[in-house]
Design a protein around this motif. Structure first.
Motif, PDB file in Angstrom:
ATOM      1  N   ALA A  70       0.827  -1.368   0.082  1.00  0.00           N
ATOM      2  CA  ALA A  70      -0.006   0.053  -0.054  1.00  0.00           C
ATOM      3  C   ALA A  70       1.009   1.236  -0.025  1.00  0.00           C
ATOM      4  O   ALA A  70       1.930   1.256   0.707  1.00  0.00           O
ATOM      5  N   ASP A 179     -10.990   3.809   1.836  1.00  0.00           N
ATOM      6  CA  ASP A 179     -10.257   4.092   0.545  1.00  0.00           C
ATOM      7  C   ASP A 179      -9.165   2.888   0.418  1.00  0.00           C
ATOM      8  O   ASP A 179      -9.236   2.241  -0.557  1.00  0.00           O
ATOM      9  N   ARG A 180      -8.440   2.710   1.198  1.00  0.00           N
ATOM     10  CA  ARG A 180      -7.431   1.692   1.221  1.00  0.00           C
ATOM     11  C   ARG A 180      -8.482   0.453   1.249  1.00  0.00           C
ATOM     12  O   ARG A 180      -7.811  -0.631   0.436  1.00  0.00           O
ATOM     13  N   GLU A 182     -11.021  -0.263  -0.250  1.00  0.00           N
ATOM     14  CA  GLU A 182     -11.794  -0.636  -1.673  1.00  0.00           C
ATOM     15  C   GLU A 182     -10.576  -0.780  -2.472  1.00  0.00           C
ATOM     16  O   GLU A 182     -10.638  -1.744  -3.423  1.00  0.00           O
ATOM     17  N   LYS A 183      -9.307  -0.212  -2.496  1.00  0.00           N
ATOM     18  CA  LYS A 183      -8.201  -0.681  -3.362  1.00  0.00           C
ATOM     19  C   LYS A 183      -7.582  -2.117  -3.138  1.00  0.00           C
ATOM     20  O   LYS A 183      -7.329  -2.564  -4.088  1.00  0.00           O
ATOM     21  N   GLN A 317      -5.570  -6.165   2.848  1.00  0.00           N
ATOM     22  CA  GLN A 317      -4.348  -5.776   2.224  1.00  0.00           C
ATOM     23  C   GLN A 317      -3.378  -6.836   2.151  1.00  0.00           C
ATOM     24  O   GLN A 317      -3.024  -7.069   1.023  1.00  0.00           O
ATOM     25  N   TYR A 320      -4.790  -9.507  -0.305  1.00  0.00           N
ATOM     26  CA  TYR A 320      -4.488  -8.998  -1.647  1.00  0.00           C
ATOM     27  C   TYR A 320      -3.652  -9.508  -2.257  1.00  0.00           C
ATOM     28  O   TYR A 320      -3.549 -10.135  -3.438  1.00  0.00           O
TER      29      TYR A 320
END
Length: 355
Positions: A70, A179-180, A182-183, A317, A320
């Motif tokens: 990130a 926001d993080r 969703e990414k 994260q 991911y």
């Protein structure tokens, strides 16, 4: 069984070149002699942590994970600076020796710090410690005391006044983690829409007292004296540290705090002995923190729900990277299920909340 934290064989794909590391360190740490033995600490799911054992001295090397990272995460220079500048007023920070900004050395930035040799508590209290409920409760309160001590540090006096922006911290954390999240979303992960909407609707003002925020304060980031396990001698993992609202930091810590009477699926996530007889409940934890800090806490539900959502963001994260084949660490395969459970826990808190 060894009570002190043990390193093991390096995971495949995360190897370090011992000769390269040795050459670099001898150019930056005077008096270093001999050849290092390199191993890896198996815990943790973010930055990678290695043990460098020289004949007369031991060091810990920290570097970012391989694969997708990130933006702004895993800032080695930031963590190195925090350790050195905070240490005088919060003596539980390990001493950091060198920060390497040249990725040509090992393929990424890294820093090297002293090894604080001690006991790190994982899922369960070792029987060898012989901690009854009374001593366990005292250790728990000492753990909270160190968080209060950190929140009381004069960060301006440490030269860390530029570490973050306390104003607007609460709102930025909610929008930033949304926001993080969703990414880092994958097709098999939950959307968290109802929880995110509730957090936005219930936003409190920033607490008037800003503080250093550790952002990852847990028992497995605390080192106990091997000769006196009731004594905390170190606090680790400062990579996420910033300035902000201390109650948001409290929410972060409570997100990991699983009680003895939490449901069985929740117990599967437990990574610290917060369920042991004598450990405070989440409510008792909050009350003790409030008493020690002098901070009145009226909206515990918000900070706890925020902590659960933020933890889900961190978990997602990491997942991911596993989902896209950027790490082979099989521990991360189940992280999407942890994410789903955290959403259910949040929805239960919201359903009972009087906010």
């Amino acid at each position: 069984m060894a009570l002190t934290d043990q390193s093991t064989r390096i995971r495949e794909g995360e190897e370090l070149d011992a000769q390269v590391i040795d050459h670099y360190l001898k150019g930056h740490i005077p008096g270093l002699a001999g050849e290092p033995r390199v191993s890896q600490f198996p815990g943790g799911a973010s930055n990678l942590t290695y043990l460098l054992e020289y004949p007369d001295q031991e060091f810990v090397l920290r570097r970012p994970p391989f694969g997708h990272k990130a933006k702004s995460a895993h800032d080695m220079g930031r963590e190195y600076r925090i350790l050195n500048q905070l240490r005088e007023r919060f003596p539980y920070c390990p001493k950091a020796y060198v920060h390497c900004t040249d990725p040509a050395v090992i393929g990424a930035e890294f820093y090297v710090m002293e090894r604080v040799n001690g006991i790190i508590l994982r899922a369960d209290l070792p029987a060898e410690l012989n901690l009854d409920a009374e001593r366990t409760g005292a250790l728990c309160r000492s753990f909270i005391d160190k968080l209060v001590d950190l929140h009381n540090v004069d960060y301006q006096a440490c030269g860390l006044g530029d570490l973050g922006k306390p104003e607007g911290y609460v709102q930025r954390q909610i929008s930033g983690w949304s926001d993080r999240y969703e990414k880092a979303l994958t097709p098999d992960a939950p959307a968290w829409e109802a929880v995110r909407s509730w957090l936005n609707d219930k936003l409190p003002a920033d607490h008037p007292k800003s503080s250093i925020v550790h952002n990852d304060y847990r028992f497995d980031n605390v080192i106990l004296d091997p000769h006196n396990p009731m004594q905390i001698i170190g606090v680790l993992d400062w990579e996420l540290t910033t300035l902000g609202d201390p109650l948001m930091d409290l929410g972060n810590t409570l997100a990991y705090w699983i009680e003895a009477d939490d449901p069985a699926p929740v117990q599967l996530m437990r990574r610290q002995p917060s369920n042991a007889p004598g450990m405070l409940s989440r409510r008792e934890f909050v009350d003790y923190y409030a008493e020690r800090s002098g901070i009145r806490i009226d909206n515990f539900d918000f900070y706890y729900t925020y902590g659960l959502f933020r933890l889900a963001g961190i978990v997602q994260q990491i997942y991911y990277r596993f989902y896209h084949g950027q790490t082979q660490d099989k521990r991360f395969a189940q992280f999407v299920h942890m994410n789903k459970l955290l959403e259910q826990m949040s929805l239960q808190v919201i359903s009972k909340s009087t906010l």
